[in-house]
Scaffold this motif. Sequence first.
Motif, short mmCIF file in Angstrom:
data_model
loop_
_atom_site.label_atom_id
_atom_site.label_comp_id
_atom_site.label_asym_id
_atom_site.label_seq_id
_atom_site.Cartn_x
_atom_site.Cartn_y
_atom_site.Cartn_z
N LYS A 180 0.80 -1.19 -0.04
CA LYS A 180 -0.15 -0.08 -0.05
C LYS A 180 0.79 1.21 0.11
CE LYS A 180 -0.66 0.21 5.05
NZ LYS A 180 -1.70 0.09 6.12
N TYR A 181 2.22 1.23 0.08
CA TYR A 181 3.01 2.29 0.00
C TYR A 181 3.67 2.41 -0.97
CZ TYR A 181 2.13 1.99 5.17
OH TYR A 181 1.58 1.65 6.16
N GLU A 208 -3.33 5.69 -0.35
CA GLU A 208 -3.00 5.46 1.28
C GLU A 208 -2.53 6.85 1.90
OE1 GLU A 208 -2.66 3.49 4.98
OE2 GLU A 208 -3.87 3.01 3.25
N PHE A 210 1.89 7.21 -1.74
CA PHE A 210 1.01 7.52 -0.94
C PHE A 210 1.10 9.16 -0.44
CE2 PHE A 210 5.23 6.19 0.72
CZ PHE A 210 5.47 7.29 1.65
#
Length: 447
Positions: free
Chosen positions: A52-53, A66, A102
Amino acid sequence: MSAIEHVSDQDVMCQRCKEAKAILKARSEFHCKQCYLRLVRGKQRKQMSAEKYKINYRKSSSGELEKVLVAVSGGVSSLVLLDVLGNLLLEQKQTHRGLQGFEIVVVNLDERELNSLNADVSSSLEMILPRFEPVKISFKTISLDSYVDLSSLNEISIENDFSTLANPVDVQSCTFIDLLNKCQNKSSAEDLLTIVCEKLLLKAAYEEGCGTIVYGHTMTRTANEVIALTVKGRGSSIHKSISNRTEMFKDKEIDIIYPLRDLLFAEIDEYAKLSDLKRFVVESEVVKSRVSKNLTIRDLVGNYFSNLDATGYSSTASTVMKIGQKLGSPELKIQTSCKLCGVNIYQDPKGWLKTITVNDPAPIQTDEEKEYLEMYLSATHQSPNQAINGDKIDLCYGCITTLNGIRANEGFVWPIEPDLNLSYSRESTEVEKQQVLDEFVLTDTEE
């Protein structure tokens, strides 16, 4: 051997790139400036290696990135963390056609009045954030008074058998500093402040839609927490206070990450010097006492690790942190939760305290002793048969230790499970920054 050794020999080459001259030795290797900066940044990327990063073209194009809340106090570690994350996003934008993995929301808890800071953290951030353009980073400053929910204020007292009572009080106005000044000592105030900061940051992450909170805690700070939590009677929460974890706030899961946990403070401090961040560091103007009894537990442990680093035993911090990581949650069944800090209570602390302490005075046997007792009670405005009012509440062993010495009618007031309503004393966005810049743009008709 110190964690960082500067190299004076101009003939020593960097052992990583083998092209530039080495300027320092860290972790048994010689590094040039750029290689050392990459070493520190690599530690952060290791801790934040989850998908997610990373760059996701679908999420980047649809605006579903994110959101990461970066807790910035203005100290060295938090500014280094912000610099590392900002440079990562800048690198992503440059190599992936303007995309990033992100978004960052910087949040500062306003401690200027509390700790007599020498500068405003917002001013430092305004000078640092342009380094990462075109990466868009907003910052918000939250007032500590956000924790003061007047409807939840209670006068807290502890009986001789360690029963804890709370009596609601009617207060028309009150500040957070007013409440903190009622603490028995500096360590108690520090402990309660830590609890408040964690809860406010969780609330801020929830309101901002952030799925992650990152702290700038180093290996040295983590080792400090292990010992300090033990001394403060919070050993049951060590496993979760020093490790990457997931917290549930209302209906949302929020990841707590310490990206700099594999680095000593001396290594972070060197990064700050090489990155020209030291001039932005915000420090307290309060001169710390040289008398040990006037220092907080965290200050005492911090001095201990500083002395170890100066005498060549910096690896002790790593040992302490690794021991702390081996700890897990108690295997007992959860009985309830603490009304003050929110941790799970696995065993009634009153039973434990009764077995290790004697808190009742010896019986009065002579008239002279009775006379002295009456003089004492008169001086403290107490009655020998005085009953303590209030409803019984559940407090963990750590909070009972923090509130040690508190008795009825002493005026210690604190919020019990307050309803947090964040108050932003400063909020800056890209739109606001552009408006400020537009005010200074001269038109063709202006000179």
